[in-house]
Design a protein around this motif. Structure first.
Motif, PDB file in Angstrom:
ATOM      1  N   ARG A   1       0.793  -1.193  -0.103  1.00 16.88           N
ATOM      2  CA  ARG A   1       0.099  -0.070   0.046  1.00 16.88           C
ATOM      3  C   ARG A   1       0.957   1.427  -0.056  1.00 16.88           C
ATOM      4  O   ARG A   1       2.055   1.176   0.464  1.00 16.88           O
ATOM      5  CB  ARG A   1      -0.778  -0.184   1.149  1.00 16.88           C
ATOM      6  N   PRO A   2       0.399   2.335  -0.666  1.00 20.01           N
ATOM      7  CA  PRO A   2       1.210   3.517  -0.706  1.00 20.01           C
ATOM      8  C   PRO A   2       1.218   4.175   0.837  1.00 20.01           C
ATOM      9  O   PRO A   2       0.218   3.998   1.578  1.00 20.01           O
ATOM     10  CB  PRO A   2       0.540   4.477  -1.482  1.00 20.01           C
ATOM     11  N   GLN A   3       2.196   5.036   1.109  1.00 22.49           N
ATOM     12  CA  GLN A   3       2.182   5.796   2.369  1.00 22.49           C
ATOM     13  C   GLN A   3       1.263   7.094   2.185  1.00 22.49           C
ATOM     14  O   GLN A   3       1.273   7.493   0.993  1.00 22.49           O
ATOM     15  CB  GLN A   3       3.532   6.291   2.726  1.00 22.49           C
ATOM     16  N   ARG A   4       0.738   7.545   3.251  1.00 21.79           N
ATOM     17  CA  ARG A   4      -0.298   8.473   3.112  1.00 21.79           C
ATOM     18  C   ARG A   4      -0.167   9.613   4.047  1.00 21.79           C
ATOM     19  O   ARG A   4       0.310   9.409   5.232  1.00 21.79           O
ATOM     20  CB  ARG A   4      -1.885   7.964   3.163  1.00 21.79           C
ATOM     21  N   VAL A   5      -0.165  10.924   3.580  1.00 19.28           N
ATOM     22  CA  VAL A   5      -0.336  12.018   4.555  1.00 19.28           C
ATOM     23  C   VAL A   5      -1.419  12.951   4.129  1.00 19.28           C
ATOM     24  O   VAL A   5      -1.431  13.477   2.972  1.00 19.28           O
ATOM     25  CB  VAL A   5       1.114  12.735   4.092  1.00 19.28           C
TER      26      VAL A   5
ATOM     27  N   LEU B   1      -2.836  16.522   3.529  1.00 18.15           N
ATOM     28  CA  LEU B   1      -2.224  17.749   3.185  1.00 18.15           C
ATOM     29  C   LEU B   1      -3.120  18.797   3.543  1.00 18.15           C
ATOM     30  O   LEU B   1      -2.701  20.050   3.778  1.00 18.15           O
ATOM     31  CB  LEU B   1      -1.932  17.775   1.582  1.00 18.15           C
ATOM     32  N   ALA B   2      -4.407  18.612   3.522  1.00 13.80           N
ATOM     33  CA  ALA B   2      -5.478  19.407   3.786  1.00 13.80           C
ATOM     34  C   ALA B   2      -6.678  18.753   4.314  1.00 13.80           C
ATOM     35  O   ALA B   2      -6.851  17.703   4.050  1.00 13.80           O
ATOM     36  CB  ALA B   2      -5.547  20.296   2.516  1.00 13.80           C
ATOM     37  N   THR B   3      -7.619  19.762   4.422  1.00 11.20           N
ATOM     38  CA  THR B   3      -9.174  19.013   4.715  1.00 11.20           C
ATOM     39  C   THR B   3      -9.686  18.383   3.633  1.00 11.20           C
ATOM     40  O   THR B   3     -10.233  17.323   3.896  1.00 11.20           O
ATOM     41  CB  THR B   3     -10.200  20.253   5.063  1.00 11.20           C
ATOM     42  N   THR B   4      -9.228  18.500   2.397  1.00 14.23           N
ATOM     43  CA  THR B   4     -10.037  17.974   1.346  1.00 14.23           C
ATOM     44  C   THR B   4      -8.882  17.206   0.098  1.00 14.23           C
ATOM     45  O   THR B   4      -9.245  16.781  -0.768  1.00 14.23           O
ATOM     46  CB  THR B   4     -10.488  18.995   0.321  1.00 14.23           C
ATOM     47  N   GLN B   5      -7.594  17.051   0.929  1.00 15.20           N
ATOM     48  CA  GLN B   5      -6.616  16.350   0.249  1.00 15.20           C
ATOM     49  C   GLN B   5      -5.618  15.374   1.063  1.00 15.20           C
ATOM     50  O   GLN B   5      -5.310  15.855   2.190  1.00 15.20           O
ATOM     51  CB  GLN B   5      -5.555  17.404  -0.760  1.00 15.20           C
ATOM     52  N   VAL B   6      -5.495  14.375   0.384  1.00 17.28           N
ATOM     53  CA  VAL B   6      -4.463  13.169   0.934  1.00 17.28           C
ATOM     54  C   VAL B   6      -3.485  12.910   0.110  1.00 17.28           C
ATOM     55  O   VAL B   6      -3.993  12.553  -1.216  1.00 17.28           O
ATOM     56  CB  VAL B   6      -4.978  12.300   1.656  1.00 17.28           C
ATOM     57  N   LEU B   7      -2.054  13.191   0.386  1.00 19.79           N
ATOM     58  CA  LEU B   7      -1.313  12.539  -0.615  1.00 19.79           C
ATOM     59  C   LEU B   7      -0.733  11.144  -0.341  1.00 19.79           C
ATOM     60  O   LEU B   7      -0.767  10.580   0.661  1.00 19.79           O
ATOM     61  CB  LEU B   7       0.229  13.314  -0.114  1.00 19.79           C
ATOM     62  N   TYR B   8      -0.623  10.552  -1.501  1.00 16.84           N
ATOM     63  CA  TYR B   8      -0.239   9.104  -1.469  1.00 16.84           C
ATOM     64  C   TYR B   8       1.267   9.178  -2.067  1.00 16.84           C
ATOM     65  O   TYR B   8       1.572   9.621  -3.084  1.00 16.84           O
ATOM     66  CB  TYR B   8      -1.036   8.068  -2.314  1.00 16.84           C
ATOM     67  N   ASN B   9       2.447   8.408  -1.508  1.00 16.55           N
ATOM     68  CA  ASN B   9       3.761   8.176  -1.850  1.00 16.55           C
ATOM     69  C   ASN B   9       3.861   6.618  -2.010  1.00 16.55           C
ATOM     70  O   ASN B   9       3.854   5.865  -1.349  1.00 16.55           O
ATOM     71  CB  ASN B   9       4.465   8.751  -0.884  1.00 16.55           C
ATOM     72  N   TRP B  10       4.185   6.306  -3.290  1.00 15.85           N
ATOM     73  CA  TRP B  10       4.397   4.887  -3.777  1.00 15.85           C
ATOM     74  C   TRP B  10       6.045   4.571  -3.686  1.00 15.85           C
ATOM     75  O   TRP B  10       6.704   5.073  -4.770  1.00 15.85           O
ATOM     76  CB  TRP B  10       3.632   4.462  -4.815  1.00 15.85           C
ATOM     77  N   SER B  11       6.489   3.854  -2.759  1.00 18.74           N
ATOM     78  CA  SER B  11       7.762   3.681  -2.860  1.00 18.74           C
ATOM     79  C   SER B  11       8.174   2.215  -3.104  1.00 18.74           C
ATOM     80  O   SER B  11       9.661   1.839  -2.457  1.00 18.74           O
ATOM     81  CB  SER B  11       8.328   4.221  -1.433  1.00 18.74           C
TER      82      SER B  11
END
Length: 257
Positions: free
Chosen positions: A85-89, A91-101
């Motif tokens: 699964r990607p890591q998630r952070v 970013l804002a009320t309406t956004q989530v970042l996914y990082n695939w490593s």
């Protein structure tokens, strides 16, 4: 469902963007991104939606996001569905970042040299109690090659945000570990107080940024929590304390994200 996907401006890997031909990346570049080894490709994307949908993505387990390799967008040949699964952070009320490593784990065993394929990201952002809806996004094209002189070797890493790539407010999101709680909110309970001062410590700054989103939910006397629209006050810049005034004795929870 209102969710959409955003690709970093300078990323070679693009999602849900029109191309002039099946093998086109941009404009007149008529070649797929070359991939030699499974570890050659890392990527990021941002999911944007309503606050309720992003809350759902951040409070569910990371199984709500599935990454697969297909022969083409909308294709019927599924090469791999990754268990990673990607890591998630958040970013804002309406956004989530996914990082695939994780690269393309196992792809040499499923795709022949010269074979073309695409990434498919499936997102289940269904809020609890709502009818299930799933959104699917497709990338531009990749090609497995047999010569390491031409591989893409795209890997993201930095100690600060840059070039439209996000690194968790200065901390690398590709730091290893399970990262199951990265975007989960901090919840603080309070009882029968008129004011509350919450220390905004370094670990919270790293997790939520300089100015977090703060919501106050107060019990209404019937056992229900209501969002009363109470505004948080910060002591300085960057903040070290979150101050709340409830206008009188109250009980409830504070959600920081």
């Amino acid at each position: 469902m209102a969710i959409s996907i955003i690709s970093p401006e300078n990323s070679f890997i693009r999602f849900d963007e029109a191309a002039t031909s099946p093998l086109c990346i941009w404009g007149d570049v008529n070649y797929c991104l070359p991939v030699y080894e499974a570890e050659d490709i890392y990527f990021q994307f941002i999911i944007q939606g309503t606050e309720l949908e992003i809350d759902s993505l951040c409070t569910q387990s990371n199984s709500s996001v599935t990454v697969s390799l297909f022969n083409e967008c909308g294709g019927d040949t599924e090469y791999i569905t990754f268990s990673e699964r990607p890591q998630r952070v958040r970013l804002a009320t309406t956004q989530v970042l996914y990082n695939w490593s994780h690269g393309f784990v196992g792809f040499p065993f499923n795709i022949p040299v010269g074979g073309c394929f695409v990434l498919q990201v499936q997102i289940d952002a269904t809020p609890y109690g709502y009818p299930e809806e799933v959104a699917t996004f497709c990338s531009n094209c990749f090609e497995r090659i047999g010569d390491d002189c031409y591989t893409s070797v795209i890997e993201y890493g930095n100690d600060e945000d840059g070039f439209d790539f996000k690194y968790c407010a200065g901390g690398a999101v590709d730091g290893g570990g399970t990262d199951e709680t990265t975007c989960d909110p901090t919840i603080i309970t309070f009882a029968s107080v008129a004011t509350l001062a919450i220390p905004y410590i370094a670990s919270m700054v790293a997790k939520y940024g300089v100015f977090p989103t703060v919501q106050v939910w107060i019990y209404d006397g019937t056992g229900q929590l209501l969002n009363m629209g109470i505004t948080a006050a910060f002591d300085t810049y960057p903040p070290t304390m979150i101050n709340l005034d409830f206008g009188g004795p109250a009980s409830g929870i504070v959600v920081i994200r």
